[in-house]
Write an enzyme that holds these catalytic residues in place. Structure first.
Site, PDB file in Angstrom:
ATOM      1  N   GLU A   4      -3.984   5.028   9.061  1.00 30.94           N
ATOM      2  CA  GLU A   4      -3.249   5.338   7.831  1.00 30.94           C
ATOM      3  C   GLU A   4      -3.948   4.786   6.584  1.00 30.94           C
ATOM      4  O   GLU A   4      -3.979   5.448   5.542  1.00 30.94           O
ATOM      5  CB  GLU A   4      -1.819   4.794   7.925  1.00 30.94           C
ATOM      6  CG  GLU A   4      -0.917   5.599   8.868  1.00 30.94           C
ATOM      7  CD  GLU A   4      -1.122   5.272  10.338  1.00 30.94           C
ATOM      8  OE1 GLU A   4      -0.596   6.007  11.193  1.00 30.94           O
ATOM      9  OE2 GLU A   4      -1.808   4.266  10.635  1.00 30.94           O
TER      10      GLU A   4
ATOM     11  N   HIS B  91      10.383   4.599  14.422  1.00 32.74           N
ATOM     12  CA  HIS B  91      10.413   6.001  14.001  1.00 32.74           C
ATOM     13  C   HIS B  91      11.726   6.332  13.290  1.00 32.74           C
ATOM     14  O   HIS B  91      12.207   7.461  13.361  1.00 32.74           O
ATOM     15  CB  HIS B  91      10.223   6.923  15.211  1.00 32.74           C
ATOM     16  CG  HIS B  91       8.919   6.754  15.909  1.00 32.74           C
ATOM     17  ND1 HIS B  91       8.701   5.759  16.842  1.00 32.74           N
ATOM     18  CD2 HIS B  91       7.746   7.421  15.797  1.00 32.74           C
ATOM     19  CE1 HIS B  91       7.463   5.834  17.285  1.00 32.74           C
ATOM     20  NE2 HIS B  91       6.857   6.833  16.663  1.00 32.74           N
TER      21      HIS B  91
END
Length: 325
Positions: A60, A130
């Site tokens: 990321e 998540h």
């Protein structure tokens, strides 16, 4: 007007942006042939080629560092972080580079063309990693814009506005609504204003405020409240940074009460900033304390997700508490 779900509306917005401007690029983990984990970028590589829609390594920090470089050189990157929970490895790039690039160069350089798309929030049994709602972290950072749509129509119009905005935008997409929320969405190109809240229902007794996936729950809670004679005004904030202070103030001056709901944890959640501002500007008009309906101050639990998340019943209880104070 065709019906679309939120994923289709986002895909449609990306398609329009890429067709209009060949400087628009989409990239992230598995976004190419696969279309991303939720298929938001389906068929874009096939249509625009591997040079404009492509997979990145699972890094990321690298995705956003690369996006900053592209944007600094005039490209219009739309970077996808697969889940908002995994935006934290890129936090340094976003907060210390993206947000400050224009300021530190005295406007010689900027990364204003950058948009970061990422799905946030619970409701899909995603557990700790998540399900998080990290918008408040970025609201603390001047130089960014933070946008959260509530339905497919809003998602398309706000995403097109974000891609074309002269400032870098983080675009949080409520993943619980990706396929659950459907509605009429124009096929043509349109934009919705960033930084402007929308009053979705007018009322006189209490203002109920939220953004993203919470709006659906707020509407259910308000239906219950109105059956017991409480007139509710609903505001969808839409943009967290900048946020539309004036519209919220105008509403609270009328109703005298405010209930704010978000999925993120209570301490330091963006409701705190709103509550502080409203008490500064509306203190003498408030009929009761400002109510916050939020997630709990714990890691996001898998088995206790329903207990953790603010639902329509908790919002209804807050509306009643505000009015009955």
């Amino acid at each position: 007007m065709p019906k679309m779900n939120m994923l289709q509306a986002i895909n449609n917005a990306l398609d329009i942006a890429m067709a209009e401007d060949d400087k628009v690029l989409c990239f992230g983990e598995d976004v190419g042939v696969f279309g991303g984990v939720f298929r938001a970028t389906s068929n874009l590589q096939e249509k625009y080629g591997r040079a404009r829609c492509f997979n990145t390594p699972l890094v990321e920090q690298g995705i956003i560092g690369f996006a900053n470089g592209l944007a600094a050189q005039g490209s219009v990157p739309v970077a996808e972080i697969q889940f908002a929970d995994y935006i934290f490895p890129a936090f340094d790039q976003i907060v210390n580079e993206t947000a400050k690039f224009r300021y530190r160069s005295g406007d010689l350089f900027n990364v204003g063309g950058l948009t970061i798309r990422t799905p946030y929030g619970g409701g899909i049994s995603g557990g700790l990693y998540h399900s998080q709602s990290p918008e408040a972290y970025f609201a603390h950072t001047p130089g960014l814009k933070v946008v959260v749509p509530r339905n497919p129509y809003q998602a398309k119009g706000l995403l097109l506005a974000a891609i074309r905005d002269p400032d870098p935008v983080i675009f949080f997409e409520p993943k619980r609504l990706y396929r659950a929320s459907t509605g009429e969405v124009p096929e043509n190109d349109y934009q919705l204003p960033i930084g402007e809240a929308e009053v979705t229902k007018e009322g006189t007794d209490v203002t109920v405020l939220g953004w993203g996936a919470q709006m659906e729950l707020i509407e259910k809670a308000v239906e219950m409240a109105e059956k017991s004679g409480i007139s509710c005004e609903i505001i969808d904030l839409r943009s967290i940074l900048p946020w539309d202070e004036d519209s919220v103030v105008e509403s609270v001056l009328k109703t005298g009460r405010l209930v704010i709901s978000h999925e993120a944890t209570r301490t330091g959640g963006f409701a705190s900033e709103i509550a502080a501002t409203i008490q500064e500007r509306c203190f003498l008009y408030l009929e009761s304390p400002i109510e916050r309906v939020t997630g709990m101050d714990t890691p996001f639990p898998l088995t206790l997700e329903k207990e953790y998340m603010p639902d329509h019943l908790k919002i209804y209880e807050a509306i009643r508490a505000s009015v009955d104070f």
